[in-house]
Design an enzyme around this catalytic site. Structure first.
Site, PDB file in Angstrom:
ATOM      1  N   GLU A  52      25.331 -18.689  14.220  1.00 27.83           N
ATOM      2  CA  GLU A  52      25.235 -19.923  13.287  1.00 27.83           C
ATOM      3  C   GLU A  52      26.262 -20.444  12.876  1.00 27.83           C
ATOM      4  O   GLU A  52      26.616 -21.832  13.017  1.00 27.83           O
ATOM      5  CB  GLU A  52      24.179 -19.799  12.302  1.00 27.83           C
ATOM      6  CG  GLU A  52      22.608 -19.487  12.410  1.00 27.83           C
ATOM      7  CD  GLU A  52      22.140 -20.889  13.081  1.00 27.83           C
ATOM      8  OE1 GLU A  52      22.512 -21.839  13.013  1.00 27.83           O
ATOM      9  OE2 GLU A  52      21.124 -20.494  13.863  1.00 27.83           O
ATOM     10  N   TYR A 135      22.126 -24.775   5.029  1.00 28.62           N
ATOM     11  CA  TYR A 135      21.516 -24.454   6.244  1.00 28.62           C
ATOM     12  C   TYR A 135      21.520 -23.127   6.869  1.00 28.62           C
ATOM     13  O   TYR A 135      20.510 -22.712   7.278  1.00 28.62           O
ATOM     14  CB  TYR A 135      22.220 -25.457   7.352  1.00 28.62           C
ATOM     15  CG  TYR A 135      21.668 -25.316   8.578  1.00 28.62           C
ATOM     16  CD1 TYR A 135      20.438 -25.807   8.970  1.00 28.62           C
ATOM     17  CD2 TYR A 135      22.492 -24.599   9.473  1.00 28.62           C
ATOM     18  CE1 TYR A 135      20.261 -25.509  10.385  1.00 28.62           C
ATOM     19  CE2 TYR A 135      22.034 -24.220  10.879  1.00 28.62           C
ATOM     20  CZ  TYR A 135      20.788 -25.016  11.273  1.00 28.62           C
ATOM     21  OH  TYR A 135      20.567 -24.648  12.568  1.00 28.62           O
ATOM     22  N   ASP A 153      19.782 -28.899   9.054  1.00 30.94           N
ATOM     23  CA  ASP A 153      21.122 -29.641   9.250  1.00 30.94           C
ATOM     24  C   ASP A 153      20.540 -31.277   9.707  1.00 30.94           C
ATOM     25  O   ASP A 153      19.495 -31.803   9.824  1.00 30.94           O
ATOM     26  CB  ASP A 153      21.681 -28.998  10.381  1.00 30.94           C
ATOM     27  CG  ASP A 153      20.963 -28.667  11.467  1.00 30.94           C
ATOM     28  OD1 ASP A 153      19.836 -29.313  11.653  1.00 30.94           O
ATOM     29  OD2 ASP A 153      21.490 -28.125  12.682  1.00 30.94           O
TER      30      ASP A 153
END
Length: 357
Positions: A52, A135, A153
């Site tokens: 991520e 996020y 996001d």
């Protein structure tokens, strides 16, 4: 469809309205169409976290080989915590936004030092780690720990705005509204898969550039934008014009070694390595005089090249001279090709100057 209808704007304190059957529709579609991505194996927090962070500002195709190399070098959070920062930055070389890598290292140290090497398993504790925003915390919390924590996001916000047909003037308000609406919809089971199905829909179907692939969309019947024929949501604001800077870089070579130096710890590309450079475009004679001032005793100019490199807020117009030198003064590190390849993180802006040299 050619018919277009004006989209209704709502006030920032309102939530988006999303269909109640959204989880069921997306999970059934996700089961059939989910991509086989390396970080999805086992839904392990360390792997999801690294991926991520890498995926921020960077596409999946670019990230995949970096992820594999990074995990091979640092297979556990403990290995990352023990690593030398320059090693971490070297493996990050070419991905850009190097603060992401530094924050990964800092967070790993905190996990090992303060949390016994165990990744935190609540949204609030995950959020406290360096470099982790709402996020990323939502993604890890839902995917790895099955918590009802939305990961919103720009990608997911676009999906929510188009499905609802509602818009906000401010993208932060939009993300908050989307998070509120999605949190209310999280299913009792497969919460992580629901998070990933939203990501997947934005990546494969409700794409940011070009026409969305509505014929393949599982939410088509409930999508306000499909019904209206308008896919202008969310509204985009013009980006500020990128600044331009002229740079002269010197590839100084002495006995097969190239001069490099470390950049300042603040500003653009902090703490990384670079070829000596200066502001403005120098003539060949001025470049030789600059090299002389560093004590390199320049002898031959092998050639020059011109290239551009684009950062988020600035564009460098780089003029580069390759100069043979008779001396290798200690004001620089003189690195051979192996050292440049294995030891010193050289940003793409400078690395590309070696092409065709």
């Amino acid at each position: 469809m050619t018919h277009k209808k004006q989209q209704k704007k709502i006030s920032p304190d309102q939530s988006l309205t999303l269909p109640a059957d959204l989880p069921a529709l997306l999970l059934a579609w996700y089961d059939q169409h989910a991509r086989a991505l390396p970080w999805r194996e086992g839904k392990k927090p360390y792997r999801v976290w690294v991926s991520e962070i890498m995926l921020q500002q960077t596409g999946v195709r670019t990230v995949a080989p970096y992820f594999e190399r990074f995990l091979a070098a640092f297979p556990t959070v403990g290995a990352l915590a023990d690593a030398n920062e320059q090693q971490v930055l070297k493996l990050w070389e070419g991905l850009g936004y190097y603060t992401r890598a530094r924050n990964l290292k800092k967070a790993a140290e905190i996990i090992v030092r303060d949390l016994g090497g165990q990744f935190p398993d609540t949204y609030d504790e995950i959020r406290k780690l360096p470099g982790i925003g709402p996020y990323t915390a939502g993604a890890i919390a839902s995917i790895c720990f099955e918590l009802p924590a939305p990961a919103v996001d720009g990608n997911v916000a676009r999906v929510a705005a188009r499905i609802s047909g509602q818009s906000f003037d401010d993208k932060i308000d939009l993300k908050q509204a989307a998070a509120t609406a999605l949190a209310a919809l999280y299913p009792a089971e497969r919460r992580g898969d629901f998070t990933q199905s939203l990501m997947e829909l934005g990546a494969l179907i409700c794409v940011p550039n070009g026409a969305p692939k509505c014929d393949a969309c599982p939410v088509q019947a409930s999508c306000a934008s499909f019904k209206s024929g308008s896919f202008s949501l969310p509204a985009r604001k013009d980006k500020p014009k990128r600044k331009r800077a002229d740079i002269t870089a010197l590839i100084l070579e002495s006995d097969g070694h190239l001069a490099i130096r470390q950049r300042d710890e603040v500003g653009l590309l902090p703490g990384l390595w670079e070829f000596p450079n200066t502001d403005g475009h120098l003539t060949e004679q001025e470049a030789l005089m600059l090299a002389e001032s560093w004590g390199t005793q320049p002898s031959v100019v092998h050639g020059s090249k011109r290239t551009r490199h684009i950062f988020t807020h600035v564009e460098w117009d780089i003029l580069c001279y390759h100069i043979e030198c008779e001396n290798d003064p200690p004001c620089f590190i003189w690195a051979d090709q192996r050292a440049l390849s294995d030891l010193y993180p050289l940003p793409t802006a400078f690395k590309k100057l070696l092409n065709d040299e």
